[in-house]
Write an enzyme that holds these catalytic residues in place. Structure first.
Site, PDB file in Angstrom:
ATOM      1  N   GLY A 156       0.761  -1.236   0.000  1.00  0.00           N
ATOM      2  CA  GLY A 156       0.000   0.000   0.000  1.00  0.00           C
ATOM      3  C   GLY A 156       0.794   1.289   0.000  1.00  0.00           C
ATOM      4  O   GLY A 156       0.239   2.349  -0.255  1.00  0.00           O
ATOM      5  N   ASP A 157       2.093   1.215   0.309  1.00  0.00           N
ATOM      6  CA  ASP A 157       2.956   2.403   0.268  1.00  0.00           C
ATOM      7  C   ASP A 157       4.343   1.974  -0.192  1.00  0.00           C
ATOM      8  O   ASP A 157       5.364   2.337   0.398  1.00  0.00           O
ATOM      9  CB  ASP A 157       3.024   3.064   1.653  1.00  0.00           C
ATOM     10  CG  ASP A 157       3.677   4.442   1.620  1.00  0.00           C
ATOM     11  OD1 ASP A 157       3.866   4.993   0.512  1.00  0.00           O
ATOM     12  OD2 ASP A 157       4.027   4.968   2.698  1.00  0.00           O
ATOM     13  N   LEU A 158       4.362   1.201  -1.282  1.00  0.00           N
ATOM     14  CA  LEU A 158       5.598   0.530  -1.678  1.00  0.00           C
ATOM     15  C   LEU A 158       6.412   1.386  -2.656  1.00  0.00           C
ATOM     16  O   LEU A 158       6.605   1.026  -3.810  1.00  0.00           O
ATOM     17  CB  LEU A 158       5.296  -0.844  -2.272  1.00  0.00           C
ATOM     18  CG  LEU A 158       6.489  -1.795  -2.406  1.00  0.00           C
ATOM     19  CD1 LEU A 158       7.219  -1.967  -1.092  1.00  0.00           C
ATOM     20  CD2 LEU A 158       6.044  -3.129  -2.963  1.00  0.00           C
ATOM     21  N   ASN A 162      10.656   2.190   0.980  1.00  0.00           N
ATOM     22  CA  ASN A 162      10.053   1.187   1.862  1.00  0.00           C
ATOM     23  C   ASN A 162      10.389  -0.243   1.447  1.00  0.00           C
ATOM     24  O   ASN A 162       9.756  -1.197   1.905  1.00  0.00           O
ATOM     25  CB  ASN A 162       8.536   1.372   1.935  1.00  0.00           C
ATOM     26  CG  ASN A 162       8.168   2.585   2.778  1.00  0.00           C
ATOM     27  OD1 ASN A 162       8.988   3.082   3.555  1.00  0.00           O
ATOM     28  ND2 ASN A 162       6.955   3.075   2.605  1.00  0.00           N
TER      29      ASN A 162
END
Length: 253
Positions: A156-158, A162
């Site tokens: 979801g926040d790749l 990250n």
């Protein structure tokens, strides 16, 4: 704490617990998700396994892709489903976002991921009214098409920051985990310039083959991260947001 762990302070109330829930949920599918050692909800802190950095390699990128595909294949109950046993807020960075289970991906993505951030950016003055109109038109096109999609368990926040490469291989960190579309993680990696992206995709396809036109559809999945960045990082991202909105409209009609 010893030399094998470190303590991370949450950036917003409940964010440490939300991150812990997301990491544990993703780690059910892959041990390349960083391990949660402990959680102090009162102090809003996480104790995580300490990771050493290493230069990313093509082979490590292939490994990353294969592990990401395994995570996606683990699935979720619905689009917008939060991590298992987590009823608190969902965050992307420091900002809260909705996670309400939804049957249609197009509705979830436009109503809970793209439009709230684009509208907030317009209200904040970092996105013009013309830019917001473009994003709205793109979202209308996404909802009209409503392409079939399997519910994936996504990071979801790749973005590249990250995904950490260590001597023992890749590690996924700092998720905004929920039920979503697998292409969303891949599109964010492409947007923010991960090393060896082609090899990462090659590794992904050893587990789950991608549709022939998936790369053409990348702009659709970049609307969300660019809307978030337009709100949180300023108008410098608005032009790119408008660009992918225009590409989405051209693709979907």
């Amino acid at each position: 704490m010893d030399s094998t762990t470190f303590i991370k302070k949450g950036s917003s109330p409940q964010s440490a617990a939300a991150e812990a829930a997301g990491l544990r949920w993703l780690r059910q599918a892959s041990d390349r998700v960083v391990q949660v050692i402990g959680l102090d909800e009162l102090a809003n802190t996480l104790t995580l396994k300490r990771l050493d950095r290493a230069r990313p390699t093509a082979e490590a990128a292939k490994w990353t892709g294969a592990e990401l595909a395994k995570i996606h294949a683990a699935g979720a109950p619905a689009f917008g489903s939060p991590p298992e046993d987590w009823e608190g807020p969902n965050f992307i960075g420091k900002v809260r976002q909705e996670c309400t289970p939804t049957n249609r991906w197009a509705v979830f993505y436009t109503k809970q991921r793209v439009l709230p951030f684009a509208e907030a950016a317009a209200k904040n003055g970092t996105l013009s009214e013309e830019g917001l109109a473009l994003v709205r038109t793109a979202c209308d096109a996404i909802e009209r098409e409503d392409a079939d999609a399997e519910v994936a368990r996504i990071h979801g926040d790749l973005w590249s920051g990250n995904l950490m490469f260590s001597p023992d291989g890749p590690h996924f960190i700092d998720p905004s985990a929920h039920g979503g579309h697998a292409h969303t993680d891949l599109a964010m990696l492409s947007l923010f310039g991960v090393s060896h992206f082609e090899e990462l995709v090659e590794g992904y396809e050893t587990v789950t083959p991608l549709e022939p036109d998936w790369q053409e559809r990348i702009p659709i999945h970049q609307l969300h991260p660019l809307a978030v960045h337009t709100l949180t990082h300023g108008s410098g991202y608005a032009r790119e947001l408008e660009k992918v909105a225009t590409a989405t409209i051209a693709l979907l009609g």
